[in-house]
Design a protein around this motif. Structure first.
Motif, PDB file in Angstrom:
ATOM      1  N   LYS A 230       0.832  -1.202   0.000  1.00 55.28           N
ATOM      2  CA  LYS A 230       0.000   0.000   0.000  1.00 55.28           C
ATOM      3  C   LYS A 230       0.867   1.253   0.000  1.00 55.28           C
ATOM      4  O   LYS A 230       0.548   2.245  -0.652  1.00 55.28           O
ATOM      5  N   SER A 231       1.959   1.179   0.751  1.00 55.98           N
ATOM      6  CA  SER A 231       2.874   2.314   0.793  1.00 55.98           C
ATOM      7  C   SER A 231       3.488   2.566  -0.575  1.00 55.98           C
ATOM      8  O   SER A 231       3.584   3.703  -1.037  1.00 55.98           O
ATOM      9  N   LYS A 232       3.901   1.470  -1.254  1.00 62.36           N
ATOM     10  CA  LYS A 232       4.484   1.603  -2.586  1.00 62.36           C
ATOM     11  C   LYS A 232       3.473   2.148  -3.579  1.00 62.36           C
ATOM     12  O   LYS A 232       3.769   3.007  -4.409  1.00 62.36           O
ATOM     13  N   ILE A 233       2.238   1.621  -3.500  1.00 62.10           N
ATOM     14  CA  ILE A 233       1.183   2.079  -4.406  1.00 62.10           C
ATOM     15  C   ILE A 233       0.897   3.544  -4.177  1.00 62.10           C
ATOM     16  O   ILE A 233       0.741   4.336  -5.104  1.00 62.10           O
ATOM     17  N   SER A 234       0.831   3.929  -2.898  1.00 63.06           N
ATOM     18  CA  SER A 234       0.557   5.323  -2.563  1.00 63.06           C
ATOM     19  C   SER A 234       1.629   6.241  -3.136  1.00 63.06           C
ATOM     20  O   SER A 234       1.339   7.296  -3.698  1.00 63.06           O
ATOM     21  N   LYS A 235       2.903   5.813  -3.005  1.00 68.73           N
ATOM     22  CA  LYS A 235       3.996   6.639  -3.519  1.00 68.73           C
ATOM     23  C   LYS A 235       3.968   6.709  -5.035  1.00 68.73           C
ATOM     24  O   LYS A 235       4.212   7.758  -5.630  1.00 68.73           O
ATOM     25  N   SER A 236       3.675   5.568  -5.691  1.00 66.35           N
ATOM     26  CA  SER A 236       3.675   5.544  -7.152  1.00 66.35           C
ATOM     27  C   SER A 236       2.477   6.274  -7.732  1.00 66.35           C
ATOM     28  O   SER A 236       2.466   6.622  -8.904  1.00 66.35           O
ATOM     29  N   ASN A 237       1.440   6.513  -6.916  1.00 69.91           N
ATOM     30  CA  ASN A 237       0.245   7.194  -7.405  1.00 69.91           C
ATOM     31  C   ASN A 237       0.246   8.687  -7.107  1.00 69.91           C
ATOM     32  O   ASN A 237      -0.768   9.355  -7.286  1.00 69.91           O
ATOM     33  N   GLN A 238       1.362   9.223  -6.659  1.00 73.13           N
ATOM     34  CA  GLN A 238       1.429  10.647  -6.365  1.00 73.13           C
ATOM     35  C   GLN A 238       1.407  11.467  -7.653  1.00 73.13           C
ATOM     36  O   GLN A 238       1.997  11.092  -8.660  1.00 73.13           O
ATOM     37  N   MET A 239       0.713  12.595  -7.604  1.00 73.55           N
ATOM     38  CA  MET A 239       0.738  13.550  -8.704  1.00 73.55           C
ATOM     39  C   MET A 239       1.878  14.523  -8.434  1.00 73.55           C
ATOM     40  O   MET A 239       1.803  15.347  -7.534  1.00 73.55           O
ATOM     41  N   ILE A 240       2.960  14.400  -9.186  1.00 73.84           N
ATOM     42  CA  ILE A 240       4.175  15.172  -8.931  1.00 73.84           C
ATOM     43  C   ILE A 240       4.192  16.428  -9.792  1.00 73.84           C
ATOM     44  O   ILE A 240       4.013  16.361 -11.010  1.00 73.84           O
ATOM     45  N   GLY A 241       4.411  17.568  -9.161  1.00 72.28           N
ATOM     46  CA  GLY A 241       4.546  18.810  -9.909  1.00 72.28           C
ATOM     47  C   GLY A 241       3.876  19.977  -9.213  1.00 72.28           C
ATOM     48  O   GLY A 241       2.970  19.790  -8.387  1.00 72.28           O
ATOM     49  N   ASN A 242       4.336  21.182  -9.546  1.00 75.30           N
ATOM     50  CA  ASN A 242       3.770  22.402  -8.967  1.00 75.30           C
ATOM     51  C   ASN A 242       3.362  23.413 -10.037  1.00 75.30           C
ATOM     52  O   ASN A 242       3.167  24.595  -9.734  1.00 75.30           O
ATOM     53  N   SER A 243       3.252  22.977 -11.273  1.00 70.44           N
ATOM     54  CA  SER A 243       2.889  23.899 -12.348  1.00 70.44           C
ATOM     55  C   SER A 243       1.446  24.366 -12.180  1.00 70.44           C
ATOM     56  O   SER A 243       0.623  23.708 -11.535  1.00 70.44           O
ATOM     57  N   ASP A 244       1.153  25.515 -12.786  1.00 76.53           N
ATOM     58  CA  ASP A 244      -0.211  26.066 -12.706  1.00 76.53           C
ATOM     59  C   ASP A 244      -1.225  25.100 -13.294  1.00 76.53           C
ATOM     60  O   ASP A 244      -2.322  24.927 -12.747  1.00 76.53           O
ATOM     61  N   LYS A 245      -0.868  24.464 -14.403  1.00 78.15           N
ATOM     62  CA  LYS A 245      -1.794  23.535 -15.065  1.00 78.15           C
ATOM     63  C   LYS A 245      -2.144  22.365 -14.153  1.00 78.15           C
ATOM     64  O   LYS A 245      -3.307  21.964 -14.060  1.00 78.15           O
ATOM     65  N   LEU A 246      -1.127  21.809 -13.482  1.00 70.61           N
ATOM     66  CA  LEU A 246      -1.388  20.678 -12.604  1.00 70.61           C
ATOM     67  C   LEU A 246      -2.158  21.113 -11.367  1.00 70.61           C
ATOM     68  O   LEU A 246      -3.029  20.390 -10.879  1.00 70.61           O
ATOM     69  N   ASN A 247      -1.870  22.279 -10.860  1.00 73.91           N
ATOM     70  CA  ASN A 247      -2.603  22.781  -9.695  1.00 73.91           C
ATOM     71  C   ASN A 247      -4.075  23.029 -10.010  1.00 73.91           C
ATOM     72  O   ASN A 247      -4.941  22.873  -9.148  1.00 73.91           O
ATOM     73  N   GLU A 248      -4.369  23.398 -11.252  1.00 75.10           N
ATOM     74  CA  GLU A 248      -5.768  23.543 -11.670  1.00 75.10           C
ATOM     75  C   GLU A 248      -6.476  22.195 -11.619  1.00 75.10           C
ATOM     76  O   GLU A 248      -7.634  22.103 -11.202  1.00 75.10           O
TER      77      GLU A 248
END
Length: 383
Positions: free
Chosen positions: A129-147
């Motif tokens: 579950k820990s591995k799945i949780s880490k692999s499912n993270q949405m990585i990034g801080n761009s404006d598009k991703l934050n939207e």
């Protein structure tokens, strides 16, 4: 593996210690309930054997105390004065099993093995579950991703249907999983169906299940994905590739909350939140007669557009660092730094495969490059 024995009878303690030591377990013992609780706190055993009747603190209270600070440790209760009521109470309060004295050697060893297997499965599940949780993270801080994150936060707590659009490899599945993870259905199943990967003649059976004998290879009854996702979320990936016949049945399931297995004649109620995704322009597919307009309107209550990697170039460095750590851990490689020139080269590249392609390139560079730092020339050579 370590086993703790808590019993006020010296003969029982010694017998169990001899048995478990012979089986190559580490054994620690306590002669009363109070010292037994302290022993479990300090030694952190994998299994506990605990007598019911003991001075100072009885076995049921010991069980309760252990469960309050170490609920994952299996506690096996033993007693020479056992009754059905005592056994039921022990199990109700979290005991793994209840064994009456005189103790049977085979029963003891089988119970220990099963308890350890259960503990191992629980621990493996936590790791996965820990591995799945880490692999499912949405990585990034761009404006598009934050939207996208903002949209997820608004829609996830509701049961509104969501259509996720975007090119291949941009992370549509991650968006679907995030919607499920912060919804009221988070503890229920998240079931994924890749509509493009299932042959046209099998998609209905996959979605709705089938009865035994419904077709030549239907040798037993099968529950479909709608049933398996009951109470949770059904993610229909690449729904633009679904056949028109299957689309009609999905529309009925969404409208009426019922399905019918292939070869069946009775309706089955389902409570499923449907999240769909596609890389196709469904309006063009509707105009071409390949997608039902009524289904489109059912699915697209909320539309979330996931940006391509070229629309969020500033996230590349964060994604690279994330993939370096993830891939190094998976493959047993030493994490290596990407130089500024390497990152600049990656930012200049075209990414038709989006984030999936970027991950593949990072993995290739980690495998093929031998230096302590991956440079711009390495990216040019192996990109």
């Amino acid at each position: 593996m370590k086993i703790a024995v808590i019993d006020d009878e010296r003969s029982i303690r010694n017998s169990l210690k001899d048995i478990f030591s012979f089986e190559n377990y580490d054994v620690c013992c306590a002669e009363d309930g109070l010292s037994g609780v302290a022993l479990v706190k300090s030694e952190k055993p994998d299994v506990v054997f605990c007598d019911i009747r003991m001075p100072k603190v009885d076995g049921i209270e010991v069980l309760e105390r252990i469960k309050s600070f170490a609920p994952e440790i299996p506690v096996i209760m033993i007693s020479g004065h056992g009754t059905i009521e005592t056994a039921v109470e022990a199990i109700r309060k979290g005991a793994y099993d209840f064994i009456e004295k005189p103790l049977d050697l085979n029963r003891i060893l089988i119970t220990v093995k099963n308890a350890l297997d259960k503990s191992r499965l629980i621990e493996e599940t936590k790791v996965l579950k820990s591995k799945i949780s880490k692999s499912n993270q949405m990585i990034g801080n761009s404006d598009k991703l934050n939207e996208v994150r903002e949209m997820i936060g608004k829609v996830a707590p509701l049961d509104a249907k969501v259509l996720i659009i975007g090119p291949n490899g941009c992370g549509k599945e991650l968006v679907a999983r995030e919607i499920h993870a912060i919804s009221g259905r988070a503890k229920a199943p998240f079931v994924e169906v890749n509509c493009a990967a299932i042959p046209k003649e099998l998609i209905e059976s996959e979605l709705f299940g089938h009865e035994k004998g419904a077709f030549t290879s239907a040798i037993r009854q099968k529950r479909g994905k709608f049933e398996l996702a009951d109470g949770g979320t059904l993610f229909l990936d690449e729904i633009g590739d679904m056949s028109l016949d299957a689309q009609a049945k999905v529309l009925r399931a969404l409208q009426e909350g019922v399905i019918c297995r292939v070869g069946g004649d009775s309706d089955i109620k389902v409570n499923v939140r449907v999240v769909a995704a596609t890389n196709k322009d469904l309006k063009s597919e509707i105009a071409a007669g390949r997608f039902r307009e009524d289904l489109y309107h059912r699915l697209s209550v909320i539309v979330i557009k996931v940006p391509s990697l070229e629309d969020r170039i500033d996230d590349i460095e964060l994604l690279v660092n994330h993939f370096v750590n993830e891939i190094s851990s998976e493959m047993g490689l030493l994490p290596r730094k990407f130089s500024k020139k390497a990152i600049d080269e990656l930012k200049k590249s075209k990414w038709p495969g989006n984030i999936r392609e970027l991950r593949n390139v990072v993995e290739r560079l980690l495998i093929l490059c031998s230096g302590a730092e991956i440079g711009g020339d390495d990216v040019v050579k192996y990109r």
